[in-house]
Write a protein that holds these residues in place. Sequence first.
Motif: not given
Length: 539
Positions: A235-240, A502-516
């Motif tokens: 599973q994932g937000d984007s799968l190739y 790694e926790n900073e990257y996790e927060q970045k992914m959460i914010e990126e998800k919200k924008t989409e």
Amino acid sequence: MKKYSFLILLFLISTTLFAQKAEKIVVEYSEFLDVNQTEVPDAVLVYGNVRVAHDGILMYCNKAYWFQKENYIKAFGNIRMVQGDTITLTSTYAEYNGENKLAYANGNVVMTSPSSNLRTETLYFDRNTQQASYKTGGTITDKENVLKSQSGVYLVQQKMYQFRNAVTITNPKYVIKTNHLDYYENSGHAYLFGPSTITSKENYIYTEKGFYNTKLNKAHFVKNSYIKYNNRLIQGDSLYYDRNIEFASATRNVKVTDSINKSIVKGHYGEVYRLKDSLMMTKRAVAMTLVDQDTLYVHGTKLIITGKPEERIVRAFKNVRFYKTDMSGKCDSLHSSEKLGLTKLIGRPVMWNQENQMTGDVMHLISNKETEKLDSLKVLNNTFLIAKDTLGTGYNQIKGQNLYGKFRDNKLYEVDIVKNTEVIYYMRNDEDELVGIDKSKSSQINMTLIDNQIETLTFFQRAEGIMYPETELPENARKLRGFIWRGDERIRSKDDIFPPEENEYEQKMIEEKKTEVDQENLPLEVRKETLDAIKNKKK
């Protein structure tokens, strides 16, 4: 002068109106011609090998009613309508309006383009917009696929079908089912929107928004998507996905579930090669495995899992951390073999069990392959055990060259430390009063534990040993050479296994998800490769 200007204006208006007047339908050939006002008022009846022309289109039929005044025709039997080299339409009955260039076909309708053919019962064709549509169920066949849907629209210039309701693509390798699909016949590109499935012998794919190249067998899915194999779910937000080599990669909120090994691997980027039985995960990667009704969490900058379930190998690289409710630790890298039941902690390994700390150059955890429980432990070279005194501020310490431990029900119950062993131990009586501090050396020590607490200490070939009263042993002598207490590094929860970056990257992914989120309910934009295929075909 004004009179002539008016006449010129009138001439221009009349010329424009004349230019806008629709071209007349022309019957170029028929074997018989008749007029029967009783049977068909205001129409000319034409029979036998009828050929009709209108503004770039030819129509052939057995019989037709030609309404000259209305610029309209009805055709019967063996109808064939040809528009240049783009469209050929056959049916048993058809109507065509020369005023608005609208065609209607009914009965065994077949529309053929250079790349595919459509079969349906009723078809509408608008020559102005170059769109053909049906609502009576249709089947489209091209070189690779058979496509079916309840309704659809064909855009001639784009060579594109818009399928709606009960859509199915059948390919020798898979079957796609959806209610909303756009299909470009030149490139074989399919755009899925809404709940959609792709079923094959190898796997089952679900998505609510995605792209599939039916010619190259490559795909990209971007909403609520997953790929399911016999024992693995990706599973994932984007799968190739590449069907040719059975490769899948996933980006953001990636989760791979293994039902056989009872494990889950998470991260923000992962790759799976099914034919190689391999998985790679990075970007806040964590592997979670069920161990005796508890969960073991393992983190590394990169996790690699290879091999079939019974021969599986797990490798973790850089800044490895792990946590279980009764055990946690750190090391530079980790190697675990399912076949051997052996897990190696390599590079400055440290393990904590409650307030007990264990270090050495290399650590080996050996499991019983039948019970899948921990069986034994090896710490090789520079073994050092440290435990805080339960009531005081001192530290109980044991050091030696190697350590060999035994587990019972995943709990360490017996330990042997061998070669050049040294001990500092705070001795207390039954009332927990400090009796003295034992400082000893021997060739080997045997230690038994109950509930992770030392129950007995047995010395072999004890070379020397002194029980010091607390006041007679100075502070600087209460720590063995090489003593390093790493309590501030201890992993106390599953969240502690991740370093700050790694926790900073996790927060970045959460914010990126919200924008989409706002874009999730919109169909995919047409990809550049699809548009390029249309342009190249036109050229």
